[in-house]
Write an enzyme that holds these catalytic residues in place. Structure first.
Site, short mmCIF file in Angstrom:
data_model
loop_
_atom_site.label_atom_id
_atom_site.label_comp_id
_atom_site.label_asym_id
_atom_site.label_seq_id
_atom_site.Cartn_x
_atom_site.Cartn_y
_atom_site.Cartn_z
N GLU A 41 0.79 -1.24 0.00
CA GLU A 41 0.00 0.00 0.00
C GLU A 41 0.82 1.29 0.00
O GLU A 41 0.57 2.19 0.80
CB GLU A 41 -0.96 -0.01 1.19
CG GLU A 41 -1.90 -1.19 1.18
CD GLU A 41 -2.90 -1.19 2.35
OE1 GLU A 41 -2.76 -0.36 3.26
OE2 GLU A 41 -3.81 -2.05 2.33
N GLU B 247 -6.44 -10.69 -1.42
CA GLU B 247 -7.26 -10.48 -0.21
C GLU B 247 -8.73 -10.35 -0.55
O GLU B 247 -9.45 -9.52 0.02
CB GLU B 247 -6.78 -9.21 0.52
CG GLU B 247 -5.29 -9.21 0.82
CD GLU B 247 -4.81 -7.98 1.60
OE1 GLU B 247 -5.66 -7.23 2.11
OE2 GLU B 247 -3.59 -7.80 1.70
C1 XIL Z 1 -6.43 -6.28 8.18
C2 XIL Z 1 -6.84 -7.44 9.07
O1 XIL Z 1 -7.81 -8.20 8.39
C3 XIL Z 1 -7.39 -6.92 10.38
O2 XIL Z 1 -7.59 -7.99 11.29
C4 XIL Z 1 -6.42 -5.91 11.01
O3 XIL Z 1 -7.01 -5.35 12.16
C5 XIL Z 1 -6.07 -4.83 10.03
O4 XIL Z 1 -5.54 -5.42 8.84
N1 XIL Z 1 -5.01 -4.60 3.58
C6 XIL Z 1 -4.06 -5.49 4.01
C7 XIL Z 1 -4.36 -6.39 5.16
O5 XIL Z 1 -3.00 -5.59 3.38
O6 XIL Z 1 -3.22 -6.67 5.91
C8 XIL Z 1 -5.43 -5.83 6.04
O7 XIL Z 1 -5.77 -6.78 7.03
C9 XIL Z 1 -6.64 -5.44 5.23
C10 XIL Z 1 -6.28 -4.38 4.21
#
Ligand code: XIL
Length: 314
Positions: A126, A237
């Site tokens: 990101e 994701e």
């Molecule tokens: C999120 C998790 O799902 C949560 O449990 C945590 O509190 C925050 O992070 N982008 C990403 C992930 O790359 O690591 C994130 O995961 C969601 C957004």
């Protein structure tokens, strides 16, 4: 457990899910996990989890994820080395030179610990600004960028140097051919390739909803352009929030299944798309909120219509 497993249809293709050790005592959760052949830790391998205290590396949670993956015969994806979020407080206050050393040290120590065990890592997560308009790109104005403007190059070069066989990924959201940012991220990755920064793959996070969803032609085209660039693509994701339309969720025909269908078909249509992961097991565990029913299993870990949609495409 009464239903067919995705992994039995995947034939070498990596179909995965994010998991969390906090749920491992639930046998229904473990049963649902067994459907996949690929795993990523939802939180356990992040910077703050591994190096919450400077210089004290604690691999327990990340190791426990990996151990379970091995036990269940799943490959494992590393997420994430360098990210402005879920980074420990201590690094945010360091001066430029110290922070640069901390980045190098974290990347080096973690990759060495998992050498030969994790074959792909999100090296940077990101780093592109949401306001990027598709005409070039803007870097996210994070503490990392402010103190170490070339932290991305440094992280990837370090990673290649210390672990030449690990596949190095850049991972980001809004990269799925809906918003202008996806074009900016493409240009940014193309520029890395052009400058010979060692990058092997791009992770498209794919946190989307049913109301504004990626169109098949656009996502297919975007992935094919990444292939031409010579990088792999993982959908990393995937979750699909049903937002205000949550009655449309379980028929297997609805808008939510359409998103899953387009994502998987576009990935399978491009040979460089080598991994497909959803962000969680059951709706109840999802960071999007259980009420948005974003995943493949319901809150009792029973497969939903979307699960069968995926199964039928594989
Ligand atoms: C999120 C998790 O799902 C949560 O449990 C945590 O509190 C925050 O992070 N982008 C990403 C992930 O790359 O690591 C994130 O995961 C969601 C957004």
């Amino acid at each position: 457990n009464g239903y067919e497993l995705l992994r039995d249809y995947a034939k070498g293709f990596r179909i995965g899910a994010a998991t969390n050790t906090i749920h491992y005592s639930n046998s229904n959760y473990i049963e649902a996990m067994k459907s996949f052949n690929y795993m990523v830790a939802e939180n356990g391998c992040k910077f703050v989890s591994i190096q919450g205290t400077k210089g004290k590396f604690n691999f327990n949670d990340c190791d426990n994820h990996l151990k379970k993956a091995k036990e269940l015969g799943m490959a494992f994806r590393g997420h994430a080395l360098i990210w402005h979020a879920m980074a420990p407080q201590w690094i945010e206050h360091e001066d430029s030179n110290t922070m640069k050393q901390s980045i190098i040290n974290h990347v080096t120590t973690v990759l060495k610990h998992y050498e030969g065990k994790i074959d792909a890592w999100d090296v940077v997560n990101e780093a592109i600004d949401d306001g990027s308009n598709g005409n070039g790109w803007k870097f996210r104005n994070s503490f990392l960028y402010q103190k170490v403007p070339d932290f991305i190059d440094i992280a990837f070069k370090t990673a290649r140097e210390v672990s030449p066989n690990t596949k190095l990924f850049y991972n980001d959201y809004n990269t799925e051919a809906i918003w202008a940012k996806s074009e900016s991220v493409y240009q940014f990755v193309a520029d890395m390739k052009k400058r010979n920064i060692p990058i092997d793959g791009v992770g498209l996070q794919y946190h989307v909803g049913i109301n504004v969803q990626p169109q098949f032609n656009k996502i297919d085209n975007l992935i094919s352009r990444y292939c031409k660039l010579g990088v792999e693509v993982h959908i990393t994701e995937l979750d699909v929030s049903c937002d205000d339309n949550c009655n449309d969720y379980d028929g297997g025909e609805g808008k939510q299944s359409q998103v899953y269908t387009n994502a998987l078909k576009a990935c399978l249509n491009n040979s460089c798309c080598t991994g497909f992961l959803v962000w969680g097991i059951g709706d109840n565990d999802s960071w999007r909120g259980a009420e948005n029913k974003p995943l493949l299993f319901d809150s009792n870990y029973k497969p939903k219509g979307q699960y069968n949609t995926i199964l039928n495409i594989l």
